[in-house]
Write a protein that holds these residues in place. Structure first.
Motif, mmCIF file in Angstrom:
data_model
loop_
_atom_site.group_PDB
_atom_site.id
_atom_site.type_symbol
_atom_site.label_atom_id
_atom_site.label_comp_id
_atom_site.label_asym_id
_atom_site.label_seq_id
_atom_site.Cartn_x
_atom_site.Cartn_y
_atom_site.Cartn_z
ATOM 1 N N TYR A 283 16.055 8.416 -27.062
ATOM 2 C CA TYR A 283 15.082 7.615 -26.313
ATOM 3 C C TYR A 283 14.632 8.280 -25.013
ATOM 4 C CZ TYR A 283 12.947 3.704 -23.862
ATOM 5 O OH TYR A 283 12.072 2.914 -23.163
ATOM 6 N N GLN A 284 15.576 8.623 -24.137
ATOM 7 C CA GLN A 284 15.199 9.127 -22.819
ATOM 8 C C GLN A 284 14.507 10.477 -22.898
ATOM 9 O OE1 GLN A 284 15.337 7.074 -20.160
ATOM 10 N NE2 GLN A 284 14.033 8.646 -19.253
ATOM 11 N N ALA A 285 14.994 11.354 -23.777
ATOM 12 C CA ALA A 285 14.359 12.658 -23.934
ATOM 13 C C ALA A 285 12.952 12.511 -24.504
ATOM 14 C CB ALA A 285 15.210 13.559 -24.826
ATOM 15 N N GLU A 286 12.755 11.530 -25.377
ATOM 16 C CA GLU A 286 11.423 11.282 -25.924
ATOM 17 C C GLU A 286 10.484 10.763 -24.840
ATOM 18 O OE1 GLU A 286 8.354 10.653 -28.980
ATOM 19 O OE2 GLU A 286 9.953 12.086 -28.514
ATOM 20 N N ILE A 287 10.986 9.917 -23.949
ATOM 21 C CA ILE A 287 10.172 9.460 -22.813
ATOM 22 C C ILE A 287 9.723 10.649 -21.966
ATOM 23 C CG2 ILE A 287 10.258 8.204 -20.607
ATOM 24 C CD1 ILE A 287 9.911 6.301 -22.868
ATOM 25 N N GLU A 288 10.642 11.560 -21.694
ATOM 26 C CA GLU A 288 10.298 12.741 -20.895
ATOM 27 C C GLU A 288 9.291 13.614 -21.632
ATOM 28 O OE1 GLU A 288 11.073 13.403 -17.735
ATOM 29 O OE2 GLU A 288 11.927 11.383 -17.779
ATOM 30 N N ARG A 289 9.442 13.752 -22.936
ATOM 31 C CA ARG A 289 8.482 14.540 -23.727
ATOM 32 C C ARG A 289 7.097 13.910 -23.653
ATOM 33 N NH1 ARG A 289 5.858 14.985 -28.550
ATOM 34 N NH2 ARG A 289 6.486 12.902 -29.199
ATOM 35 N N LEU A 290 7.029 12.589 -23.775
ATOM 36 C CA LEU A 290 5.748 11.899 -23.694
ATOM 37 C C LEU A 290 5.106 12.074 -22.326
ATOM 38 C CD1 LEU A 290 6.633 8.568 -25.553
ATOM 39 C CD2 LEU A 290 5.292 10.486 -26.440
ATOM 40 N N LYS A 291 5.919 12.083 -21.287
ATOM 41 C CA LYS A 291 5.393 12.286 -19.935
ATOM 42 C C LYS A 291 4.751 13.656 -19.784
ATOM 43 C CE LYS A 291 6.717 12.354 -15.054
ATOM 44 N NZ LYS A 291 7.818 12.154 -14.082
ATOM 45 N N VAL A 292 5.470 14.686 -20.202
ATOM 46 C CA VAL A 292 4.949 16.047 -20.088
ATOM 47 C C VAL A 292 3.706 16.203 -20.950
ATOM 48 C CG1 VAL A 292 5.443 18.475 -20.533
ATOM 49 C CG2 VAL A 292 7.190 17.028 -19.498
#
Length: 276
Positions: A17-26
Motif C-alpha cells: 500500500y504505502q509504496a504504491e502511494i509513493e509510486r502514484l505520487k512520483v
C-alpha cells in the motif's frame, strides 16, 4: 471498496500500500507541468467548475487546487481509503474550493450539466466499460464542457537505454494480462473513437513525453521497481529470461549514470455540444 468493472485496486498492489502511494505520487508529479500546459491549451481556466474522476490519493487534485485557486474542484473516487488519504493531505482547502465525492465513474450521482471541465488521468485503461464511463461524464458536463482523458498506449510506451531487447515482449504480456482482467493498456489509440461514439465533438489528441534527462530518474525507478514484476514472474506471465532483463534494466536505471528512459502518455479531448 473496489470500482465496479475496474482492474485497479490499491489493496492488490504488488509493491504494498504505502509504496504504491509513493509510486502514484512520483508518477503524478513527473509530467504535471506539461500536462497542465496541455489542459490549459484545451481550455482549462481558473474559475471553472472542474471534475477530477478517479482522483485517488489526491496528488493531481492538489495541483489543480493550487493552480486554479478560484475554481471549484470536485474529486471523485470509489475508494474510501484513497479519498481519506486525499482529505488528510488537503484538509487546509476550504470546502468552497474542493469537495470529495465517493462514487462510481459509471454512476456518479452528480447532477446533469454541472461541470465546465472534466479530467480522467490513468483511469480508462482500467475500465471494463469505458464507453459507459465516457457517457456518464458527458451527462454531468455542461453544454460546451470538455473532457480530457490522460492515459497510455503500450504500443508507444517509450524507450530505455541501455536497450532491453525483450521489453516489447514483456509489455505485450502485461497488456494481455490486463486485458484478461477487463482492462486495456492500448486504450490510447481508441480514445478519439470512444469520445466520438459517446457524443463528444471537436476532438483533439496529443502525446506528452516524459524523459529522465528532463524530469529526473526517480519516476522511472518506480516504474521499473523489480518488486512490481516479481509477481508476474512467479505466476508465469513473464519468463525467466524476460525477468532477468528487467532485473538488469532496473539495475541500470538505479545505478548507471549512462542510463536514461522515456515514457509517452496520450491526452485526448472532446467537447459536449452546446446545443443538442
Amino acid at each position: 471498496m473496489k470500482e465496479r468493472n475496474s482492474t485497479y485496486n490499491i489493496r492488490h498492489a504488488t509493491l504494498g500500500y504505502q509504496a504504491e502511494i509513493e509510486r502514484l505520487k512520483v508518477q503524478a508529479m513527473m509530467g504535471w507541468e506539461k500536462e497542465f500546459r496541455h489542459l490549459q491549451w484545451y481550455g482549462l481556466q481558473n474559475g471553472m467548475s472542474v471534475l477530477e474522476i478517479g482522483s485517488g490519493p489526491g496528488f493531481i487534485t492538489e495541483q489543480l487546487v493550487n493552480n486554479l485557486p478560484q475554481s471549484e474542484i470536485t474529486a471523485l473516487d470509489i475508494d474510501s481509503t484513497l479519498l481519506d488519504e486525499a482529505k488528510a493531505r488537503l484538509d487546509r482547502i476550504p470546502s468552497s474550493n474542493l469537495r470529495f465525492v465517493q462514487s462510481s465513474v459509471y454512476d456518479t450521482g452528480l447532477p446533469d450539466d454541472s461541470f465546465d471541465f472534466a479530467i480522467a488521468r490513468l483511469l480508462f485503461l482500467h475500465l471494463h466499460h469505458p464507453a459507459e464511463a465516457a457517457r456518464e461524464i458527458y451527462r454531468v458536463l455542461k453544454p460546451g464542457g470538455k473532457l480530457v482523458i490522460i492515459d497510455l498506449d503500450d504500443g508507444i510506451f517509450g524507450a530505455i537505454s541501455p536497450n532491453m531487447n525483450l521489453l516489447p515482449s514483456v509489455i505485450n504480456k502485461l497488456a494481455d494480462h490486463q486485458a484478461s482482467k477487463g482492462g486495456n493498456r492500448y486504450i490510447g489509440r481508441s480514445l478519439p473513437r470512444l469520445l466520438a461514439k459517446s457524443g463528444y465533438i471537436d476532438l483533439d489528441m496529443d502525446a506528452v513525453i516524459q524523459h529522465s534527462d528532463l524530469h529526473g530518474m526517480e519516476g522511472f525507478k518506480r516504474q521499473f521497481d523489480l518488486n512490481r514484476f516479481k509477481v508476474f514472474y512467479k505466476n508465469g506471465i513473464i519468463n525467466e529470461e524476460e525477468f532477468e532483463q528487467i532485473q538488469q534494466a532496473s539495475e541500470n536505471i538505479n545505478h548507471s549514470p549512462e542510463a536514461y528512459a522515456m515514457m509517452t502518455f496520450v491526452m485526448a479531448c472532446g467537447k459536449k455540444p452546446e446545443h443538442f
